[in-house]
Design a protein around this motif. Structure first.
Motif, PDB file in Angstrom:
ATOM      1  N   TYR A   1     118.602  88.938  75.571  1.00  0.00           N
ATOM      2  CA  TYR A   1     117.470  88.027  75.438  1.00  0.00           C
ATOM      3  C   TYR A   1     117.627  87.143  74.196  1.00  0.00           C
ATOM      4  CZ  TYR A   1     114.789  90.767  78.842  1.00  0.00           C
ATOM      5  OH  TYR A   1     114.344  91.386  79.989  1.00  0.00           O
ATOM      6  N   ALA A   2     117.198  85.907  74.331  1.00  0.00           N
ATOM      7  CA  ALA A   2     117.106  85.050  73.159  1.00  0.00           C
ATOM      8  C   ALA A   2     116.029  85.617  72.234  1.00  0.00           C
ATOM      9  CB  ALA A   2     116.754  83.629  73.567  1.00  0.00           C
ATOM     10  N   ASP A   3     116.223  85.494  70.938  1.00  0.00           N
ATOM     11  CA  ASP A   3     115.251  86.033  69.985  1.00  0.00           C
ATOM     12  C   ASP A   3     113.857  85.450  70.209  1.00  0.00           C
ATOM     13  OD1 ASP A   3     117.571  86.202  67.160  1.00  0.00           O
ATOM     14  OD2 ASP A   3     117.171  87.605  68.804  1.00  0.00           O
ATOM     15  N   SER A   4     113.814  84.206  70.618  1.00  0.00           N
ATOM     16  CA  SER A   4     112.528  83.519  70.775  1.00  0.00           C
ATOM     17  C   SER A   4     111.674  84.073  71.908  1.00  0.00           C
ATOM     18  CB  SER A   4     112.765  82.021  70.997  1.00  0.00           C
ATOM     19  OG  SER A   4     113.550  81.808  72.151  1.00  0.00           O
ATOM     20  N   VAL A   5     112.281  84.836  72.816  1.00  0.00           N
ATOM     21  CA  VAL A   5     111.518  85.342  73.964  1.00  0.00           C
ATOM     22  C   VAL A   5     111.438  86.857  74.007  1.00  0.00           C
ATOM     23  CG1 VAL A   5     112.198  83.299  75.285  1.00  0.00           C
ATOM     24  CG2 VAL A   5     113.441  85.462  75.609  1.00  0.00           C
ATOM     25  N   LYS A   6     112.114  87.523  73.093  1.00  0.00           N
ATOM     26  CA  LYS A   6     112.092  88.983  73.079  1.00  0.00           C
ATOM     27  C   LYS A   6     110.667  89.511  72.964  1.00  0.00           C
ATOM     28  CE  LYS A   6     116.682  89.956  71.207  1.00  0.00           C
ATOM     29  NZ  LYS A   6     117.459  90.433  70.026  1.00  0.00           N
ATOM     30  N   GLY A   7     110.364  90.495  73.798  1.00  0.00           N
ATOM     31  CA  GLY A   7     109.040  91.086  73.789  1.00  0.00           C
ATOM     32  C   GLY A   7     108.029  90.338  74.636  1.00  0.00           C
ATOM     33  N   ARG A   8     108.391  89.155  75.100  1.00  0.00           N
ATOM     34  CA  ARG A   8     107.469  88.364  75.918  1.00  0.00           C
ATOM     35  C   ARG A   8     107.996  88.143  77.338  1.00  0.00           C
ATOM     36  NH1 ARG A   8     106.498  83.209  74.644  1.00  0.00           N
ATOM     37  NH2 ARG A   8     108.518  82.853  73.668  1.00  0.00           N
ATOM     38  N   PHE A   9     109.301  87.980  77.474  1.00  0.00           N
ATOM     39  CA  PHE A   9     109.914  87.718  78.777  1.00  0.00           C
ATOM     40  C   PHE A   9     110.673  88.957  79.239  1.00  0.00           C
ATOM     41  CE2 PHE A   9     110.509  82.806  78.382  1.00  0.00           C
ATOM     42  CZ  PHE A   9     109.177  82.684  78.031  1.00  0.00           C
ATOM     43  N   THR A  10     110.703  89.138  80.569  1.00  0.00           N
ATOM     44  CA  THR A  10     111.440  90.254  81.155  1.00  0.00           C
ATOM     45  C   THR A  10     112.201  89.786  82.386  1.00  0.00           C
ATOM     46  OG1 THR A  10     109.743  91.820  80.398  1.00  0.00           O
ATOM     47  CG2 THR A  10     111.300  92.587  82.088  1.00  0.00           C
ATOM     48  N   ILE A  11     113.487  90.057  82.396  1.00  0.00           N
ATOM     49  CA  ILE A  11     114.313  89.731  83.562  1.00  0.00           C
ATOM     50  C   ILE A  11     114.414  90.954  84.457  1.00  0.00           C
ATOM     51  CG2 ILE A  11     116.509  90.393  82.498  1.00  0.00           C
ATOM     52  CD1 ILE A  11     117.787  87.969  83.893  1.00  0.00           C
ATOM     53  N   SER A  12     114.454  90.710  85.756  1.00  0.00           N
ATOM     54  CA  SER A  12     114.655  91.808  86.708  1.00  0.00           C
ATOM     55  C   SER A  12     115.287  91.227  87.953  1.00  0.00           C
ATOM     56  CB  SER A  12     113.336  92.504  87.039  1.00  0.00           C
ATOM     57  OG  SER A  12     112.438  91.615  87.666  1.00  0.00           O
ATOM     58  N   GLN A  13     115.812  92.098  88.792  1.00  0.00           N
ATOM     59  CA  GLN A  13     116.380  91.615  90.041  1.00  0.00           C
ATOM     60  C   GLN A  13     116.157  92.621  91.146  1.00  0.00           C
ATOM     61  OE1 GLN A  13     120.653  91.032  90.055  1.00  0.00           O
ATOM     62  NE2 GLN A  13     121.021  92.720  88.646  1.00  0.00           N
ATOM     63  N   ASP A  14     116.018  92.105  92.334  1.00  0.00           N
ATOM     64  CA  ASP A  14     115.910  92.899  93.548  1.00  0.00           C
ATOM     65  C   ASP A  14     117.157  92.589  94.364  1.00  0.00           C
ATOM     66  OD1 ASP A  14     115.397  93.960  96.059  1.00  0.00           O
ATOM     67  OD2 ASP A  14     113.246  93.587  95.906  1.00  0.00           O
ATOM     68  N   LYS A  15     118.145  93.450  94.277  1.00  0.00           N
ATOM     69  CA  LYS A  15     119.421  93.182  94.942  1.00  0.00           C
ATOM     70  C   LYS A  15     119.269  93.186  96.458  1.00  0.00           C
ATOM     71  CE  LYS A  15     122.540  94.565  91.247  1.00  0.00           C
ATOM     72  NZ  LYS A  15     123.750  95.343  90.873  1.00  0.00           N
ATOM     73  N   ALA A  16     118.343  93.959  96.969  1.00  0.00           N
ATOM     74  CA  ALA A  16     118.137  93.988  98.425  1.00  0.00           C
ATOM     75  C   ALA A  16     117.636  92.639  98.924  1.00  0.00           C
ATOM     76  CB  ALA A  16     117.157  95.089  98.781  1.00  0.00           C
ATOM     77  N   LYS A  17     116.874  91.951  98.071  1.00  0.00           N
ATOM     78  CA  LYS A  17     116.341  90.643  98.438  1.00  0.00           C
ATOM     79  C   LYS A  17     117.174  89.499  97.864  1.00  0.00           C
ATOM     80  CE  LYS A  17     111.521  92.153  98.818  1.00  0.00           C
ATOM     81  NZ  LYS A  17     110.126  91.936  98.346  1.00  0.00           N
ATOM     82  N   ASN A  18     118.243  89.850  97.144  1.00  0.00           N
ATOM     83  CA  ASN A  18     119.079  88.823  96.511  1.00  0.00           C
ATOM     84  C   ASN A  18     118.239  87.873  95.667  1.00  0.00           C
ATOM     85  OD1 ASN A  18     121.521  89.727  97.608  1.00  0.00           O
ATOM     86  ND2 ASN A  18     121.156  88.584  99.500  1.00  0.00           N
ATOM     87  N   THR A  19     117.334  88.432  94.907  1.00  0.00           N
ATOM     88  CA  THR A  19     116.407  87.614  94.124  1.00  0.00           C
ATOM     89  C   THR A  19     116.353  88.086  92.680  1.00  0.00           C
ATOM     90  OG1 THR A  19     115.056  87.187  96.088  1.00  0.00           O
ATOM     91  CG2 THR A  19     114.052  86.747  93.956  1.00  0.00           C
ATOM     92  N   LEU A  20     116.375  87.111  91.782  1.00  0.00           N
ATOM     93  CA  LEU A  20     116.250  87.339  90.350  1.00  0.00           C
ATOM     94  C   LEU A  20     114.870  86.871  89.915  1.00  0.00           C
ATOM     95  CD1 LEU A  20     118.026  88.084  87.759  1.00  0.00           C
ATOM     96  CD2 LEU A  20     118.262  85.603  87.490  1.00  0.00           C
TER      97      LEU A  20
END
Length: 120
Positions: free
Chosen positions: A59-78
């Motif tokens: 994560y970029a320092d500017s977004v740490k603690g506020r943004f969260t990345i996740s993915q659903d591989k079954a749906k091929n979606t980030l």
């Protein structure tokens, strides 16, 4: 052909939340990285958060603690969950992928972008 399609952008007030989605089409290889990047007017494109082939995140320092990345591989979606948004988060947000361990601003494949605007 690899194709990425983002959605979920919009306009919110400071402190609000948005969830971006990136649907991935055109390949089923397991060796790839993905990431979210953004570009504000007059500024260079910058890395927001990436997820490596081994699932490691950066994560970029500017977004740490506020943004969260996740993915659903079954749906091929980030996804990118963005909370506590600030006016400085205003930018065009892009999803990217490449067939390498870690994605950077030089990633090979990009979506069309989705606009995020945060008002004070």
């Amino acid at each position: 052909q690899v194709q990425l399609v983002e959605s979920g952008g919009g306009s919110v007030q400071s402190g609000g939340s948005l969830r971006l989605s990136c649907a991935r089409f055109g390949y089923s290889y397991s060796y790839y990285c993905m990431g979210w990047f953004r570009q504000a007017p007059g500024k260079e494109r910058e890395e927001v958060v990436t997820i490596d082939i081994d699932g490691g995140t950066s994560y970029a320092d500017s977004v740490k603690g506020r943004f969260t990345i996740s993915q659903d591989k079954a749906k091929n979606t980030l996804y990118l969950q963005m909370n506590s948004l600030k006016p400085e988060d205003t930018a065009m947000y892009y999803c990217a992928t490449d067939f390498q361990r870690h994605c950077t601003v030089r990633a090979r494949y990009w979506g069309q972008g989705t606009q995020v605007s945060v008002s004070s």
